[in-house]
Scaffold this motif. Sequence first.
Motif, PDB file in Angstrom:
ATOM      1  N   SER A  95       7.693 -11.012  39.237  1.00  0.00           N
ATOM      2  CA  SER A  95       8.374  -9.875  38.606  1.00  0.00           C
ATOM      3  C   SER A  95       9.754  -9.687  39.227  1.00  0.00           C
ATOM      4  CB  SER A  95       7.526  -8.621  38.822  1.00  0.00           C
ATOM      5  OG  SER A  95       8.225  -7.499  38.360  1.00  0.00           O
ATOM      6  N   ILE A  96      10.771  -9.881  38.417  1.00  0.00           N
ATOM      7  CA  ILE A  96      12.135  -9.784  38.943  1.00  0.00           C
ATOM      8  C   ILE A  96      12.953  -8.830  38.082  1.00  0.00           C
ATOM      9  CG2 ILE A  96      12.586 -12.028  37.807  1.00  0.00           C
ATOM     10  CD1 ILE A  96      14.906 -12.431  39.716  1.00  0.00           C
ATOM     11  N   PHE A 129      15.913   0.218  33.513  1.00  0.00           N
ATOM     12  CA  PHE A 129      16.315  -1.112  33.971  1.00  0.00           C
ATOM     13  C   PHE A 129      15.556  -2.170  33.195  1.00  0.00           C
ATOM     14  CE2 PHE A 129      12.545  -1.895  36.665  1.00  0.00           C
ATOM     15  CZ  PHE A 129      12.050  -0.605  36.791  1.00  0.00           C
ATOM     16  N   ARG A 186      18.918  -6.041  39.406  1.00  0.00           N
ATOM     17  CA  ARG A 186      19.024  -6.368  40.841  1.00  0.00           C
ATOM     18  C   ARG A 186      19.515  -7.789  41.029  1.00  0.00           C
ATOM     19  NH1 ARG A 186      14.156  -3.627  44.283  1.00  0.00           N
ATOM     20  NH2 ARG A 186      14.623  -1.574  43.452  1.00  0.00           N
ATOM     21  N   ILE A 200      23.451  -0.328  40.692  1.00  0.00           N
ATOM     22  CA  ILE A 200      22.386  -0.810  39.815  1.00  0.00           C
ATOM     23  C   ILE A 200      21.180  -1.355  40.594  1.00  0.00           C
ATOM     24  CG2 ILE A 200      23.854  -1.243  37.830  1.00  0.00           C
ATOM     25  CD1 ILE A 200      23.991  -4.188  38.659  1.00  0.00           C
ATOM     26  N   PHE A 201      21.146  -1.122  41.909  1.00  0.00           N
ATOM     27  CA  PHE A 201      19.985  -1.581  42.678  1.00  0.00           C
ATOM     28  C   PHE A 201      18.744  -0.773  42.289  1.00  0.00           C
ATOM     29  CE2 PHE A 201      17.077  -1.543  46.269  1.00  0.00           C
ATOM     30  CZ  PHE A 201      16.928  -2.903  46.476  1.00  0.00           C
ATOM     31  N   ARG A 202      18.909   0.528  42.148  1.00  0.00           N
ATOM     32  CA  ARG A 202      17.766   1.378  41.795  1.00  0.00           C
ATOM     33  C   ARG A 202      18.164   2.254  40.624  1.00  0.00           C
ATOM     34  NH1 ARG A 202      13.365   1.808  44.207  1.00  0.00           N
ATOM     35  NH2 ARG A 202      14.084   1.034  46.217  1.00  0.00           N
ATOM     36  N   MET A 203      17.668   1.907  39.451  1.00  0.00           N
ATOM     37  CA  MET A 203      18.059   2.625  38.234  1.00  0.00           C
ATOM     38  C   MET A 203      16.846   3.328  37.629  1.00  0.00           C
ATOM     39  SD  MET A 203      19.884  -0.731  36.775  1.00  0.00           S
ATOM     40  CE  MET A 203      20.944  -0.228  35.435  1.00  0.00           C
ATOM     41  N   GLU A 211      14.658  -6.334  48.439  1.00  0.00           N
ATOM     42  CA  GLU A 211      13.796  -6.978  47.436  1.00  0.00           C
ATOM     43  C   GLU A 211      14.528  -7.176  46.108  1.00  0.00           C
ATOM     44  OE1 GLU A 211      10.205  -4.789  46.449  1.00  0.00           O
ATOM     45  OE2 GLU A 211      10.058  -5.823  44.526  1.00  0.00           O
ATOM     46  N   VAL A 212      14.441  -8.409  45.609  1.00  0.00           N
ATOM     47  CA  VAL A 212      14.967  -8.697  44.280  1.00  0.00           C
ATOM     48  C   VAL A 212      13.808  -9.055  43.343  1.00  0.00           C
ATOM     49  CG1 VAL A 212      16.406 -10.276  42.933  1.00  0.00           C
ATOM     50  CG2 VAL A 212      17.206  -9.466  45.127  1.00  0.00           C
ATOM     51  N   GLU A 213      12.786  -9.664  43.935  1.00  0.00           N
ATOM     52  CA  GLU A 213      11.656 -10.125  43.126  1.00  0.00           C
ATOM     53  C   GLU A 213      10.355  -9.935  43.892  1.00  0.00           C
ATOM     54  OE1 GLU A 213      12.177 -13.983  41.434  1.00  0.00           O
ATOM     55  OE2 GLU A 213      10.121 -14.008  40.672  1.00  0.00           O
ATOM     56  N   GLY A 214       9.298  -9.633  43.149  1.00  0.00           N
ATOM     57  CA  GLY A 214       7.979  -9.519  43.768  1.00  0.00           C
ATOM     58  C   GLY A 214       7.048 -10.575  43.194  1.00  0.00           C
ATOM     59  N   HIS A 217       3.029 -11.245  43.056  1.00  0.00           N
ATOM     60  CA  HIS A 217       1.809 -10.504  43.367  1.00  0.00           C
ATOM     61  C   HIS A 217       0.580 -11.226  42.859  1.00  0.00           C
ATOM     62  CE1 HIS A 217       4.941  -7.262  42.418  1.00  0.00           C
ATOM     63  NE2 HIS A 217       4.899  -7.360  43.719  1.00  0.00           N
ATOM     64  N   GLU A 250      13.039   7.515  39.293  1.00  0.00           N
ATOM     65  CA  GLU A 250      13.207   7.317  40.733  1.00  0.00           C
ATOM     66  C   GLU A 250      13.689   8.603  41.405  1.00  0.00           C
ATOM     67  OE1 GLU A 250      12.418   4.661  42.367  1.00  0.00           O
ATOM     68  OE2 GLU A 250      12.407   2.990  40.945  1.00  0.00           O
ATOM     69  N   ARG A 302      11.704   4.214  35.216  1.00  0.00           N
ATOM     70  CA  ARG A 302      11.067   4.915  36.338  1.00  0.00           C
ATOM     71  C   ARG A 302      11.937   6.084  36.744  1.00  0.00           C
ATOM     72  NH1 ARG A 302       9.031  -0.202  40.152  1.00  0.00           N
ATOM     73  NH2 ARG A 302       7.991  -1.275  38.438  1.00  0.00           N
TER      74      ARG A 302
HETATM   75  P1  ATP Z   1      11.055  -0.893  45.147  1.00  0.00           P
HETATM   76  O1  ATP Z   1      10.074  -0.987  46.307  1.00  0.00           O
HETATM   77  O2  ATP Z   1      12.435  -1.345  45.467  1.00  0.00           O
HETATM   78  O3  ATP Z   1      10.992   0.423  44.437  1.00  0.00           O
HETATM   79  P2  ATP Z   1       8.997  -2.099  43.626  1.00  0.00           P
HETATM   80  O4  ATP Z   1       8.249  -2.839  44.675  1.00  0.00           O
HETATM   81  O5  ATP Z   1       8.470  -0.795  43.139  1.00  0.00           O
HETATM   82  O6  ATP Z   1      10.525  -1.937  44.067  1.00  0.00           O
HETATM   83  P3  ATP Z   1       8.115  -3.751  41.491  1.00  0.00           P
HETATM   84  O7  ATP Z   1       7.261  -2.699  40.886  1.00  0.00           O
HETATM   85  O8  ATP Z   1       7.469  -4.863  42.224  1.00  0.00           O
HETATM   86  O9  ATP Z   1       9.224  -3.061  42.407  1.00  0.00           O
HETATM   87  O10 ATP Z   1       9.091  -4.304  40.347  1.00  0.00           O
HETATM   88  C1  ATP Z   1       9.506  -5.650  40.291  1.00  0.00           C
HETATM   89  C2  ATP Z   1      11.014  -5.773  40.308  1.00  0.00           C
HETATM   90  O11 ATP Z   1      11.610  -4.880  39.378  1.00  0.00           O
HETATM   91  C3  ATP Z   1      11.649  -5.432  41.640  1.00  0.00           C
HETATM   92  O12 ATP Z   1      11.612  -6.533  42.509  1.00  0.00           O
HETATM   93  C4  ATP Z   1      13.059  -5.077  41.234  1.00  0.00           C
HETATM   94  O13 ATP Z   1      13.856  -6.245  41.102  1.00  0.00           O
HETATM   95  C5  ATP Z   1      12.875  -4.461  39.865  1.00  0.00           C
HETATM   96  N1  ATP Z   1      12.932  -2.992  39.957  1.00  0.00           N
HETATM   97  C6  ATP Z   1      11.924  -2.149  40.270  1.00  0.00           C
HETATM   98  N2  ATP Z   1      12.345  -0.879  40.239  1.00  0.00           N
HETATM   99  C7  ATP Z   1      13.648  -0.913  39.889  1.00  0.00           C
HETATM  100  C8  ATP Z   1      14.649   0.087  39.679  1.00  0.00           C
HETATM  101  N3  ATP Z   1      14.370   1.364  39.799  1.00  0.00           N
HETATM  102  N4  ATP Z   1      15.898  -0.324  39.321  1.00  0.00           N
HETATM  103  C9  ATP Z   1      16.187  -1.625  39.183  1.00  0.00           C
HETATM  104  N5  ATP Z   1      15.294  -2.609  39.365  1.00  0.00           N
HETATM  105  C10 ATP Z   1      14.042  -2.265  39.709  1.00  0.00           C
END
Ligand code: ATP
Length: 513
Positions: A373-374, A264, A378, A258-261, A331-334, A336, A251, A249
């Motif tokens: 989805s995890i 990933f 993260r 490594i929280f937002r890469m 957020e670590v995991e979603g 849905h 971003e 992505r």
């Molecule tokens: P955020 O709101 O933090 O951008 P998201 O809701 O878009 O996340 P999802 O599309 O639900 O994230 O993706 C599922 C999982 O993938 C997230 O919970 C996260 O752990 C991981 N993830 C998503 N985007 C990234 C990223 N840019 N870098 C690292 N991990 C990511």
Amino acid sequence: MAQDDVFKKVVAHCKEYGFVFPSSDIYDGLGAVYDYGQMGVELKNNIKTYWWQSMVLLHDNIVGIDSAIFMHPTIWKASGHVDAFNDPLIDNRDSKKRYRADVLIEEQIAKYDEKIEKEVAKAAKRFGESFDREMFCQTNPKVLAEKAKRDALHERFSVAMNNVDLEELRQIIVDEEIVCPISGTRNWTEVRQFNLMFSTEMGSTADGAMKVYLRPETAQGIFVNYLNVQKTGRMRIPFGIAQIGKAFRNEIVARQFIFRMREFEQMEMQFFVQPGKEMEWFEHWKAFRLKWHKALGFGDDKYRYHDHEKLAHYANAATDIEFKMPFGFKEVEGIHSRTNFDLSQHEKYCGKNIKYFDPELNESYTPYVIETSIGVDRMFLSVMCAAYTEETVSNGETRVVLKLPAALAPVKLAVLPLVKKDGLPEKAREIMNELKFSFNCYYEEKDSIGKRYRRMDAIGTPYCVTVDHQTLEDNMVTLRDRDTMEQKRVAIADLREMLQDKVSITSVLKKLS
Ligand code: ATP
């Protein structure tokens, strides 16, 4: 220790001990791209194994796949990513810094929450044991005023996001007098949509080349294969397909290590159910996934659910599992409930019948899908933050110890000859050669034994054995425990049996069933 400091220390520790390096380090790095080092890759693999085994091994109705990163570009049109996988961005004209408009507003909401919490904390201190939090929040004028402002902002923000009203998002930023943290000014541009997908060209000639995307999620690889798997695996609904793989992505704001890469890894599972049964399964997977996190033993207070108010275009319910990072609950995991959106869209775009025939109901339908989805990275960060500990030991020194669950630790056992002579290294190698088939062992003979213990603490090795002169006579070694630092003499012949259960992933998996 201040939480900001903890985070900085974790980042430095990751680099110093071979867990995570900035990508292309000798060229000064590449924004939001990271490489895993010799220790990091082991920890990451253990996290992936724990997830894979908990999903595929423990559930006889879940199987795994490994689909390609490149996929037919129409898939991303069908899934809605070409048109709707956007973030609203805004630039500050003075600092030239780019922000996510939604994040700026969410941070503003968090500021109101902080103000309320401060008032509550002050009052709690003043009133002591007789303090009634609920009553205070319902009656205190200052708290009520802040809460009213917060709720109004929240409502306005939700409406703007749901209507994708970019002008209104900008107006909120202006009205709330949000400033750029770098320039300190309110000189904002318009808000624009920014698509997060990376694209490239496939094919050799410019004319014949086709625009393809690097997948922004692994889920679509599962959707387009669901019928292949169902038929060849003779699966019956309800069933699941699991996958671990890279996602990409672009971003806008890539911060926080490594929280937002931009590149990933995700671990995703799509669970296919009969229409109408999705809420039942949604609750089931919500509970199971939280149990999975808690089984690692970092403490239940580190996790919480966060239900989504603004649902993605495909969802009818969604919740996040958040982890208490040093920079707040994140957020670590979603989880849905994706309805039948994706499968219906693919059916429409590919023009083929991809319905499931249910032999019990004797009818065909498009299954509904619950997704878990995890992000591996993260998850890795949450594990490192929870495990990083500084302790004062009996001689007054500080030791840094990674209190990793033994099942996830990169190295399970260090084998250390007390001195580098007298046949002790040979004896230590003999032990290594015996145990290396059972778990990851590490041999080290350099430096004093105390220094070697500290190095093993810093990478989270749960056990060390020391081979000394006595060992040559009685085949006993000193076994040291990372957390208690207790040492005891044990027979070499008993080591495998003593440790195997403690360090294996099976020990954590058993907590799930
Ligand atoms: P955020 O709101 O933090 O951008 P998201 O809701 O878009 O996340 P999802 O599309 O639900 O994230 O993706 C599922 C999982 O993938 C997230 O919970 C996260 O752990 C991981 N993830 C998503 N985007 C990234 C990223 N840019 N870098 C690292 N991990 C990511």
